[in-house]
Design a protein around this motif. Structure first.
Motif, PDB file in Angstrom:
ATOM      1  N   ALA A  23      73.496  67.306 140.180  1.00 14.77           N
ATOM      2  CA  ALA A  23      73.702  68.267 138.839  1.00 14.77           C
ATOM      3  C   ALA A  23      71.960  68.831 139.147  1.00 14.77           C
ATOM      4  O   ALA A  23      71.075  69.057 138.747  1.00 14.77           O
ATOM      5  N   THR A  28      74.731  76.331 137.447  1.00 17.66           N
ATOM      6  CA  THR A  28      75.824  76.268 137.054  1.00 17.66           C
ATOM      7  C   THR A  28      76.565  75.989 137.627  1.00 17.66           C
ATOM      8  O   THR A  28      76.180  77.014 138.215  1.00 17.66           O
ATOM      9  N   LEU A  30      80.910  74.738 137.922  1.00 25.12           N
ATOM     10  CA  LEU A  30      81.738  73.979 137.529  1.00 25.12           C
ATOM     11  C   LEU A  30      82.058  72.611 137.583  1.00 25.12           C
ATOM     12  O   LEU A  30      81.521  71.508 138.255  1.00 25.12           O
ATOM     13  N   PRO A  31      82.299  71.831 136.143  1.00 25.63           N
ATOM     14  CA  PRO A  31      82.751  70.366 136.108  1.00 25.63           C
ATOM     15  C   PRO A  31      83.890  69.703 136.908  1.00 25.63           C
ATOM     16  O   PRO A  31      84.425  70.006 138.105  1.00 25.63           O
ATOM     17  N   VAL A  32      83.069  68.804 137.658  1.00 26.70           N
ATOM     18  CA  VAL A  32      83.757  67.546 138.787  1.00 26.70           C
ATOM     19  C   VAL A  32      84.797  67.162 137.887  1.00 26.70           C
ATOM     20  O   VAL A  32      84.041  66.202 136.880  1.00 26.70           O
ATOM     21  N   SER A  34      86.531  63.343 136.674  1.00 26.01           N
ATOM     22  CA  SER A  34      86.282  62.924 136.582  1.00 26.01           C
ATOM     23  C   SER A  34      87.153  61.577 136.993  1.00 26.01           C
ATOM     24  O   SER A  34      88.728  61.856 137.799  1.00 26.01           O
ATOM     25  N   ALA A 145      79.146  80.287 135.245  1.00 22.40           N
ATOM     26  CA  ALA A 145      79.013  79.455 136.146  1.00 22.40           C
ATOM     27  C   ALA A 145      78.916  80.153 137.574  1.00 22.40           C
ATOM     28  O   ALA A 145      78.863  79.904 138.498  1.00 22.40           O
ATOM     29  N   ASP A 149      79.921  78.468 143.221  1.00 19.19           N
ATOM     30  CA  ASP A 149      80.117  77.293 143.182  1.00 19.19           C
ATOM     31  C   ASP A 149      81.244  77.188 143.274  1.00 19.19           C
ATOM     32  O   ASP A 149      82.756  76.512 144.406  1.00 19.19           O
ATOM     33  N   ARG A 343      86.170  67.690 142.960  1.00 20.86           N
ATOM     34  CA  ARG A 343      85.779  69.412 142.512  1.00 20.86           C
ATOM     35  C   ARG A 343      87.413  70.466 142.637  1.00 20.86           C
ATOM     36  O   ARG A 343      86.482  71.625 141.266  1.00 20.86           O
ATOM     37  N   GLY A 346      88.315  69.263 138.915  1.00 19.82           N
ATOM     38  CA  GLY A 346      87.738  69.304 137.711  1.00 19.82           C
ATOM     39  C   GLY A 346      87.758  70.699 137.073  1.00 19.82           C
ATOM     40  O   GLY A 346      87.655  70.892 135.613  1.00 19.82           O
ATOM     41  N   GLU A 349      89.436  69.768 133.834  1.00 16.28           N
ATOM     42  CA  GLU A 349      88.954  69.423 132.307  1.00 16.28           C
ATOM     43  C   GLU A 349      88.511  70.808 131.672  1.00 16.28           C
ATOM     44  O   GLU A 349      87.761  70.500 130.703  1.00 16.28           O
ATOM     45  N   ILE A 350      88.214  72.070 132.356  1.00 15.99           N
ATOM     46  CA  ILE A 350      87.640  72.739 131.227  1.00 15.99           C
ATOM     47  C   ILE A 350      88.845  73.235 130.518  1.00 15.99           C
ATOM     48  O   ILE A 350      90.475  73.393 130.773  1.00 15.99           O
TER      49      ILE A 350
END
Length: 603
Positions: A23, A28, A30-32, A34, A145, A149, A343, A346, A349-350
């Protein structure tokens, strides 16, 4: 929470890295995904390939059962010898062993073949799923982002998953089936010997529990650390001239070294965790074999089992070592793969484009009403901007660097949605429309242009797949690119990009503008669209575009004030607000901020 307070912050008294790249504060990402998202995706992937998976388990079961024929036959021979049997039937035993060996060899080969095929098919599906989902991401997400990444996910994470998909998943399935069948055979052959497995089980469970509680966090941090390294290097390379011009080399090198140091710290931790796990696994294997021999010897002396059963049990216990090691080894690989998979998935999840399909603007006017917007929470870049763009007009956004011109342009193009207020097209809010619908009406062209590997024709047809050659040449002529394009040996069929003709930045910009002509939107947002051309060529190109784009609405973020000079309306943006609005002559006469910019521009 400070690093020292983290449950993962010490390794048997050795402090963990104080910096957690999972973190990073200044990157910035992108989300990982869950754990729930990862599990859901894995289940869906296995359902797609359930027939291949069942076939793999079946051929593996046959191979394992055939491999157990040897210990069973040898145990029978030992019992016959212990009973002083005169007929040992060695020929029959040898023939059966040879048949079992052939069956095992054939089906083991099938296990490898089916496992490799299953792995490649799942990997291909994963790549395709990620590509499709990435292309569908909202433009605002990718802009925030950046490329570092996403690039690390496409390259490093896919590479890490390649081995997992090709080997780890099939081998883990093989190892589990192998272990279950061997333990079952051990229980059937000599049930008391199964106690030996229970002797080693607590040590194995405690060691694995310790390891797998720490490993996922360390692997996630390691992967995020590498993403931070990739981002720092990509930004430095992309902005190489700026770095050199401002003498930022030492600072960028220091940043890269810090990122690499943080990444390697977590790399060392994951390696250290493995150095604890592997001895525990080896000790557990020794306990299983030793327990079988010690307990088996005692059981034989008590007459509870025969010597042949002990022989078969000892051989099965020895065979159990390999699948247990296989499970733990590949499960460890799956810890790395799980992070990479998280990753990659992820992006699922956006939130997808939340716009409503089928919304049709009732006109071509673009309006912004009390728009506030910022990239960070509670930090506004635009502060209450109101602006009307009438159809067919030319609007220029001017102002000092960092004033919010490009941000405003992106809101007018529907790339971002305002935090407060609204931006409408023909009475419909852009934030309520799907991105693909917005693009039919409004197009954004900035200073970043990409030439795809392929022919010049392919690059142009991206904007209008049904266009003929005449339309393509007309679009090139409209932006002044027909001169160099006609000089190409194969014309529109000439290969451009990597491996083909080297395209200069100015030519790439012309290709992008030709795509714009072919796309034929009624509203254009140009952000430094001619910045890579020299002033004379840029002026010529803008005049050509002025003829082609007559009747269309143009919002130009103007860094060269001659663009503003030709505009119908000039909006001066300062500190996130529109401070002046009017024509060139009116603003010069008003002797305000625009007049000062104009005088500065002309010396």
């Amino acid at each position: 929470m400070p690093a020292s307070a983290s449950p993962h912050s010490r390794w048997f008294g050795v402090p963990a890295p104080a910096y957690d790249p999972s973190a990073p504060e200044d990157v910035t990402i992108l989300p990982v995904g869950s754990p729930a998202t990862v599990r859901s995706y894995v289940r869906a992937l296995l359902r797609r390939h359930r027939r291949a998976f069942v076939l793999l388990v079946t051929v593996n079961s046959i191979a394992v059962i055939a491999s157990m024929a040897g210990p069973h036959l040898l145990g029978g021979v030992v019992d016959d010898v212990a009973a002083h049997e005169r007929q040992l039937h060695l020929v029959r035993v040898t023939v059966l062993f040879a048949v079992a060996l052939v069956v095992q060899t054939v089906f083991t080969q099938q296990v490898r073949l089916r496992g490799a095929m299953l792995g490649e098919e799942m990997l291909a599906d994963l790549r395709e799923d990620f590509l499709v989902r990435s292309v569908a991401l909202p433009p605002s997400v990718l802009e925030r982002a950046g490329t570092g990444d996403l690039l690390s996910r496409i390259t490093t994470d896919i590479d890490r998953l390649a081995d997992a998909m090709r080997k780890a998943v099939p081998q883990l399935a093989v190892g589990l089936v192998w272990t279950v069948l061997l333990v079952g055979a051990l229980c059937l052959t000599a049930p008391p010997l199964a106690l030996a497995v229970l002797i080693a089980l607590p040590l194995l469970v405690i060691g694995c529990r310790w390891y797998f509680r720490r490993a996922p966090h360390a692997y996630r941090a390691e992967a995020a650390g590498y993403a931070a390294v990739a981002a720092a290097l990509a930004e430095t390379v992309d902005a190489g001239r700026t770095v050199e011009a401002h003498r930022l080399g030492a600072r960028r090198v220091a940043l890269s070294e810090r990122r690499v140091g943080e990444w390697t710290a977590w790399e060392r931790r994951t390696m250290w965790l493995r150095t604890v796990l592997f001895p525990v696994v080896n000790l557990s294997n020794m306990l299983i074999i030793g327990g079988v021999l010690l307990l088996g010897g005692a059981f034989v002396m008590e007459g509870w089992i025969s010597v042949g059963q002990l022989t078969t049990g000892a051989l099965l216990a020895q065979m159990l070592v390999e699948p247990v090691n296989m499970i733990l080894r590949w499960y460890d690989e799956l810890q790395v793969a799980q992070v990479s998979l998280a990753r990659l998935v992820g992006v699922r999840e956006i939130e997808p484009d939340s716009g409503v399909g089928g919304l049709t603007p009732r006109g071509k006017d673009v309006r912004a009403r009390q728009v506030r917007f910022g990239y960070l929470a509670d930090v506004d870049v635009l502060r209450g901007i109101t602006l009307d763009v009438t159809p067919g007009s030319r609007v220029a956004l001017v102002g000092p660097s960092g004033a919010g011109k490009s941000t405003l342009g992106r809101l007018l193009a529907g790339i971002y949605g305002p935090r407060r207020g609204e931006v409408t097209l023909g009475g419909e809010r852009l934030s309520d429309m799907r991105a693909e619908d917005v693009r039919r009406h409004v197009a954004l062209v900035n200073q970043e242009h990409h030439v795809f590997v392929g022919t010049l024709r392919d690059n142009l047809l991206l904007a209008s797949p049904k266009s003929g050659d005449a339309e393509l040449w007309s679009a090139l002529a409209a932006v002044g690119a027909d001169g160099w394009a006609t000089a190409l040996a194969d014309g529109l069929d000439s290969e451009v990009g990597s491996g083909g003709m080297t395209i200069t930045p100015a030519q790439a910009q012309q290709i992008a503008l030709a795509r714009l002509v072919l796309a034929d939107p009624h509203t254009l947002v140009l952000d430094e669209a001619t910045s890579l051309l020299d002033p004379r060529a840029a002026r010529h190109l803008e005049r050509s575009l002025g003829q082609v784009l007559a009747g269309r609405t143009v919002v130009a973020i103007a860094h060269r004030l001659h663009t503003a000079h030709d505009a119908d309306v000039i909006a001066v943006v300062e500190d996130g607000r529109v401070s002046e609005l009017g024509s060139h002559d009116d603003l010069v006469a008003a002797d305000g901020p625009y007049a000062a910019l104009w005088r500065s521009w002309h010396g």
